[in-house]
Design an enzyme around this catalytic site. Structure first.
Site, PDB file in Angstrom:
ATOM      1  N   ARG A 145       2.604  -9.736   1.497  1.00  0.00           N
ATOM      2  CA  ARG A 145       1.389  -9.696   2.307  1.00  0.00           C
ATOM      3  C   ARG A 145       0.463 -10.890   2.021  1.00  0.00           C
ATOM      4  NH1 ARG A 145       0.556  -4.460   4.505  1.00  0.00           N
ATOM      5  NH2 ARG A 145       2.619  -3.657   4.984  1.00  0.00           N
ATOM      6  N   HIS A 174       2.866  -4.329  -2.058  1.00  0.00           N
ATOM      7  CA  HIS A 174       1.530  -4.679  -2.530  1.00  0.00           C
ATOM      8  C   HIS A 174       1.546  -4.589  -4.060  1.00  0.00           C
ATOM      9  CE1 HIS A 174      -1.104  -3.501   1.221  1.00  0.00           C
ATOM     10  NE2 HIS A 174      -1.069  -4.817   1.096  1.00  0.00           N
ATOM     11  N   CYS A 268      -4.419   3.053  -3.000  1.00  0.00           N
ATOM     12  CA  CYS A 268      -4.588   2.472  -1.658  1.00  0.00           C
ATOM     13  C   CYS A 268      -5.811   3.061  -0.958  1.00  0.00           C
ATOM     14  CB  CYS A 268      -3.372   2.753  -0.790  1.00  0.00           C
ATOM     15  SG  CYS A 268      -1.842   2.133  -1.448  1.00  0.00           S
TER      16      CYS A 268
HETATM   17  N1  ARG Z   1       0.377   1.241   6.085  1.00  0.00           N
HETATM   18  C1  ARG Z   1      -0.386   0.398   5.225  1.00  0.00           C
HETATM   19  C2  ARG Z   1       0.192  -1.004   5.243  1.00  0.00           C
HETATM   20  O1  ARG Z   1       1.389  -1.150   5.308  1.00  0.00           O
HETATM   21  C3  ARG Z   1      -0.413   0.933   3.844  1.00  0.00           C
HETATM   22  C4  ARG Z   1      -1.318   0.198   2.912  1.00  0.00           C
HETATM   23  C5  ARG Z   1      -1.282   0.708   1.525  1.00  0.00           C
HETATM   24  N2  ARG Z   1      -2.313   0.187   0.753  1.00  0.00           N
HETATM   25  C6  ARG Z   1      -2.215  -0.321  -0.482  1.00  0.00           C
HETATM   26  N3  ARG Z   1      -3.286  -0.672  -1.115  1.00  0.00           N
HETATM   27  N4  ARG Z   1      -1.034  -0.529  -1.027  1.00  0.00           N
HETATM   28  O2  ARG Z   1      -0.512  -1.987   5.224  1.00  0.00           O
END
Ligand code: ARG
Length: 275
Positions: A145, A174, A268
Site C-alpha cells: 500500500r 499493512h 485497523c
Molecule cells: N478493507 C480495508 C483495506 O483493504 C481494510 C483496512 C484494514 N486496516 C488496517 N489498518 N490494516 O484497505
C-alpha cells in the site's frame, strides 16, 4: 523487564462506527464480495471494542461515518500522528480516497498541525510509533500500500527517524497486520511477513520482541491495540493472547469477526491521536 513494569498510559483514540460497512470491492485477500456482511453484528462488536477502550480509561473520539465509504471503520488508515503533528493519508485505492478528507476535517480544529501528504500512504496501517525506542522511532511498512517515498516524507514531516520495512506476504498487506507496539519500546511481529533484510533489521532493533507465528497473524493477533499493559486483540487470537500474557501484559479478547471480512481487526479500527 519485570511484569510490574508493564504500566498503562492513557491514550486518545479515534474510531468510526461501521454503519455503512460492506464488502463491495476486494482490495486485499481477506475480502470476498460474495459474502454478505452482518452490519448489525459489526456494529455490536464495534461498540464492545469502543466500550473496552473507554472502560480502560482512554479517550475515544468518534468520526462520523459516511455512506459510500464502507472501509471507513478502519480508522487507523486515515492519518498518522506524532507529537501533535498529523501526517495525512493518501490511499492507494480510489475507493478509499475520500476517507482521507474526513480525517483531515477531524484534525483541522487547531489542536493539530496537519501535513498534506504528497505520497501514497495509509496512515497507521503502515506506520507505527515507539516513543521510547531509540529516543522515538517510527516503523514503516511498504510493499503493498504505502509508497516508500512516503517513509521519507513522514520522516521530514514528523522529525523522527523512520525505519523502512518491506512486507512480502499479500495476506499481511499493512504493517499493522504483521507488527504491533506492545508499549513505548517493545514490539511483537511475525517475521515471515517481512523480507529477509527487514527481518534482520527488526531482530537488530528489537532483540527482545515477542515473536508471533503464522497462526497468530492469520487470527489477526498482531492487529492489536495496547496501552502498555492491556493488550486488546481479536478473540480468535488465543495463541497470541498467551504470548503477550507470558511477556507480562494483560490480554483482553474482543470478537471482531465481521471486521475481519474486510481484512482488518482491532488495530485497523482504532487510530491513536498522539498529542
Ligand atoms: N478493507 C480495508 C483495506 O483493504 C481494510 C483496512 C484494514 N486496516 C488496517 N489498518 N490494516 O484497505
Amino acid at each position: 523487564m519485570s511484569q510490574t513494569e508493564r504500566l498503562p498510559r492513557n491514550r486518545t483514540y479515534l474510531m468510526c462506527p461501521p454503519e455503512h460497512f460492506t464488502v463491495e470491492y476486494a482490495i486485499n485477500p481477506w475480502m470476498d464480495t460474495a459474502v454478505t456482511v452482518d452490519v448489525a453484528l459489526a456494529l455490536r462488536q464495534w461498540r464492545l471494542l469502543h466500550e473496552t477502550l473507554t472502560g480502560l480509561g482512554h479517550a475515544v473520539h468518534v468520526l462520523t461515518p459516511e455512506p459510500g465509504l464502507p472501509d471507513m471503520v478502519y480508522a487507523a488508515n486515515g492519518a498518522f500522528s506524532v507529537d501533535g503533528t498529523v501526517y495525512g493519508a493518501r490511499f492507494r485505492h480510489p475507493q478509499r480516497a475520500a476517507e482521507a478528507v474526513a480525517h483531515q476535517g477531524f484534525c483541522r480544529d487547531g489542536r493539530w498541525v496537519f501535513a498534506d501528504p504528497q505520497h501514497v500512504n495509509e496512515g497507521e496501517g503502515d506506520f507505527a510509533y515507539l516513543p521510547r525506542a531509540y529516543g522515538g522511532l517510527i516503523l514503516a511498512g511498504h510493499g503493498f500500500r504505502t509508497d516508500p517515498a512516503a517513509h521519507a516524507e513522514a520522516q521530514e514531516v514528523l522529525g523522527r527517524p523512520v525505519v523502512s520495512l518491506r512486507l512480502i506476504d499479500p495476506a499481511f498487506y499493512h504493517l499493522d497486520t504483521a507488527l504491533a507496539a506492545l508499549d513505548d519500546r517493545h514490539v511483537t511481529y511475525y517475521p515471515e511477513a517481512f523480507s529477509p533484510a527487514s527481518r534482520r533489521i527488526l531482530a537488530q532493533l528489537f532483540p527482545d520482541a515477542v515473536i508471533a507465528d503464522r497462526a497468530d497473524a492469520e487470527a489477526f493477533g498482531l492487529n492489536l491495540v495496547s496501552d502498555g499493559r492491556h493488550v486488546v486483540l481479536n478473540a480468535e487470537a488465543v495463541g497470541m493472547a498467551d504470548k503477550v500474557r507470558a511477556a507480562g501484559y494483560l490480554p483482553i479478547l474482543v470478537d471482531l469477526s465481521e471486521l475481519k471480512r474486510g481484512g482488518g481487526s482491532v488495530k485497523c479500527a482504532v487510530a491513536e491521536l498522539r498529542t
